[in-house]
Write a protein that holds these residues in place. Structure first.
Motif, PDB file in Angstrom:
ATOM      1  N   GLU A  51       0.861  -1.177   0.000  1.00 24.32           N
ATOM      2  CA  GLU A  51       0.000   0.000   0.000  1.00 24.32           C
ATOM      3  C   GLU A  51       0.903   1.234   0.000  1.00 24.32           C
ATOM      4  N   LEU A 254      -6.528   1.489   0.747  1.00 23.09           N
ATOM      5  CA  LEU A 254      -7.731   1.154  -0.020  1.00 23.09           C
ATOM      6  C   LEU A 254      -8.905   1.998   0.473  1.00 23.09           C
ATOM      7  N   ARG A 262     -10.630   7.526  -0.718  1.00 26.78           N
ATOM      8  CA  ARG A 262     -10.395   6.092  -0.932  1.00 26.78           C
ATOM      9  C   ARG A 262      -9.544   5.896  -2.192  1.00 26.78           C
ATOM     10  N   TRP A 265     -10.274   3.638  -8.014  1.00 30.11           N
ATOM     11  CA  TRP A 265      -9.424   3.072  -9.066  1.00 30.11           C
ATOM     12  C   TRP A 265      -9.635   3.718 -10.422  1.00 30.11           C
ATOM     13  N   PHE A 311     -12.832  -1.598  -2.671  1.00 28.84           N
ATOM     14  CA  PHE A 311     -13.422  -0.705  -1.664  1.00 28.84           C
ATOM     15  C   PHE A 311     -14.827  -1.213  -1.354  1.00 28.84           C
TER      16      PHE A 311
END
Ligand code: AHR
Length: 664
Positions: A51, A254, A262, A265, A311
């Motif tokens: 991450e 995430l 968040r 994507w 998510f």
């Protein structure tokens, strides 16, 4: 996780060093039932978790060398967008962020450079000193790129890499700028000077005028020469761990502190100048230059499968949704994401992936729904997990879905796997986890230990942590029929600035697997334990038993074993692997009996990781203080005695017929 970000650091500092009371006694003996299989070894037991934390990508794995390239502001906790942080004027220029001359909607600010005084004798412009330095190594090509426009016409513009004293190490000049935004790209080639990191990048003009710039970027060589790629030395260290999967994109990253922060994507794909970037929960700005496609290419480069975390309608700050209507857009986002990864080019998102340069779908087996949802005190995970599970399984029945809570927390829908996290503080607590799975029912879902680590050492794990890590991994291997995957966390940490003002630190979480600065990288003793175990995994776990196992009384008053062991077999090559941990500060003789062995070689290999000082670790200046050493050994027979070094992790590799008799 909503514990304060500084807590692990403080706990690490406070952790008492275990006072090891030595207990002399009979020589311990281990029986290895070479022909008795306890469990199959999971082929995916060892993987990676990642991450954006500790400047893992920005200033880390992502190949971008300039800090705050898109001027979104990343001034620690303040997130000021008024100042062009990490950029300085040079040669008498005045610089300011300008919202009136945006490059596009995503990068909606530009940096205005008022170079009214510029001349050939005194060029004016901007400079950047990267993420705690800019690496320059000899005879290397660097690619500088930026968008620029001028007030009328201006330029040309010269970009340069300069040493600490201002010496130009490499430079190149662009054509003149116009009144329109244009992208410029030039190559800078370094000479034969020694590698260094205290360098700066400058962009200057000798022509008076006003210039606006955006996405000012500098890349060195990347792994597999990918455009917008990753740092080769870090990729090589990861490859050395022989991982089988990459859990992405987090972790807390995430979730974000809020829904707005968040990992969204869809905003991380396509041309990098169309990615707005976002603030990460670890308190700095992410350009999202390393976005979903780059994660997938990272998997491709390491030849590992993604474990894709989606998510799931809960953010770290507590924001959540749980009704079907509120969940619907997030469930759809997850379905779209899976289609982006796996869909063929005739699907909407598969076509988008092809336009992003990768027509071939990526393999995907595991999807994780959320992260550490036990922190959702509103108790909505059952509803959320069930909604995602049903929608994903309806479209993708073969995917295995991972829950982030124990199975009894999701009664509406049983998961295929559960992700369990085990962080242990101080050098001894992890020993209380070595039997975590021995008594666990095999009737429930399989287990993915998606985050784990022993916290001992500052700022990175020391040998004492590595010993406990090894004992824990032996426990996972022993239960590898149940625990099918595991990944240490966090994986990466920029160790350039580990103390001081928390807003300026390069590291938000103490104790990580791989450390680096702008120029160099190293593996910790914990890294080498992972590497040793993954290289010597085998495909069957063998039955073992021990007698006269010595005990230690630790500083917390608890008495725990000082010797840990496990045995596996690599059937295709007939190799027996014995893994041994001696956490005593003295050499430890061990009698080993290989029971049921039909044939075996008298010689073998011994790989040992040890340190006379258990508090020692590796660092940037001593990256190989503690590394495994492999030596040939002889005199092996059905029973033999070996003396394990003080504070050591040892793997004995014997060419022996093992396992076949009772393969399950
Ligand atoms: O590994 C660091 C953090 O620990 C992860 O982001 C989170 O999932 C866990 O709490």
């Amino acid at each position: 996780m909503t514990i304060p970000k500084w807590l692990p650091v403080i706990l690490t500092l406070m952790a008492p060093f275990p006072a090891l009371a030595q207990a002399a006694g009979p020589v311990p003996s281990l029986r290895i039932a070479v022909d008795k299989v306890k469990a199959p070894m999971s082929p995916r037991l060892y993987g990676l978790m990642t991450e954006e934390i500790n400047f893992s990508y920005e200033g880390g794995l992502y190949g971008e060398l300039l800090r705050n390239r898109s001027f979104k502001g990343e001034g620690g906790f303040a997130y000021v967008n008024e100042d062009p942080v990490y950029w300085s004027p040079v040669g008498g220029a005045a610089i300011a962020l300008d919202g009136k001359v945006p490059l596009n909607k995503a990068l909606d600010l530009s940096l205005r450079i008022d170079a009214g005084t510029a001349s050939v004798e005194k060029p004016a412009g901007i400079s950047n000193s990267g993420y705690w330095g800019i690496p320059v190594v000899p005879r290397t090509v660097y690619t500088a790129a930026f968008f620029a426009r001028a007030d009328g016409s201006a330029g040309p513009v010269t970009v340069a890499l300069r040493g600490k004293d201002g010496t130009v190490l490499a430079s190149a000049t662009t054509p003149a700028l116009t009144g329109q935004w244009q992208r410029f790209e030039v190559k800078l080639t370094s000479a034969s000077q020694a590698p260094s990191k205290d360098n700066t990048f400058s962009l200057t003009t000798s022509t008076p005028g006003k210039i606006w710039v955006q996405q000012v970027s500098l890349f060195g060589p990347t792994y597999n020469n990918r455009k917008n790629g990753t740092r080769p030395d870090l990729m090589a260290l990861m490859a050395g761990m022989k991982p089988t999967f990459l859990r992405l994109p987090g972790g807390n990253y995430l979730e974000g502190d809020t829904f707005a922060q968040r990992f969204d994507w869809k905003k991380t794909i396509g041309p990098t100048e169309e990615r707005p970037g976002h603030r990460s929960p670890w308190n700095y700005w992410s350009t999202d230059g390393l976005g979903l496609m780059e994660y997938l290419q990272w998997c491709e480069d390491l030849k590992v499968d993604p474990v894709l975390a989606v998510f799931a309608g809960y953010a770290l700050g507590g924001e959540h949704v749980s009704s079907p209507e509120e969940l619907a857009p997030y469930v759809q986002d997850a379905l779209d994401e899976i289609e982006y990864v796996t869909g063929d080019v005739h699907t909407e998102w598969g076509a988008k992936r092809a336009r992003d340069g990768h027509p071939a779908p990526f393999a995907l087996t595991y999807v994780e729904i959320g992260n550490e949802d036990f922190f959702d005190h509103a108790g909505t995970y059952d509803k959320r997990f069930s909604a995602f599970y049903k929608a994903i399984k309806a479209r993708y029945p073969n995917l295995k879905l991972i829950s982030t809570m124990p199975a009894d927390a999701t009664p509406s829908q049983a998961p295929d796997l559960v992700d369990e996290h085990t962080y242990a503080w101080g050098g001894t607590e992890m020993y209380d986890h070595v039997n975590d799975y021995d008594g666990r029912s095999r009737a429930g879902p399989k287990v993915f230990v998606g985050e784990w680590a022993t916290h001992d050492g500052w700022p990175m794990p020391n040998m004492r942590a590595a010993l406990a890590d090894a004992a824990y991994l032996i426990g996972l291997e022993r239960n590898s029929d149940l625990v099918v995957m595991s990944s240490y966390a966090p994986l990466l940490a920029n160790v350039s600035q580990v103390g001081g003002d928390s807003r300026e630190r390069s590291m938000q979480w103490a104790v990580n697997l791989i450390g680096y600065d702008a120029l160099k990288a190293y593996g910790t003793p914990s890294y080498y334990v992972q590497k040793m175990f993954a290289e010597n995994k085998g495909d069957l776990v063998l039955e073992t038993a021990g007698r006269d196992i010595p005990q230690l009384t630790d500083s917390d008053g608890k008495t725990r074993p000082s010797l840990f062991w496990g045995a596996t077999c690599e059937t295709s090559t007939h190799h027996l692997k014995l893994k041994l941990v001696n956490r005593r500060g003295e050499a430890q003789p061990v009698r080993i009996a290989l029971e049921g062995v039909q044939s075996m070689a008298k010689t073998g290999w011994l790989t040992e990781l040890s340190s006379a000082d258990p508090g020692a670790g590796n660092d940037i200046d001593a990256p190989e203080r503690i590394v495994p050493k492999t030596t040939a050994i002889s005199g092996l027979s059905r029973t033999f005695t070996r003396t394990l070094a003080a504070y050591s992790v040892t793997i004995v590799d014997v060419d022996a017929a093992c396992g076949e008799a009772q393969r399950p």
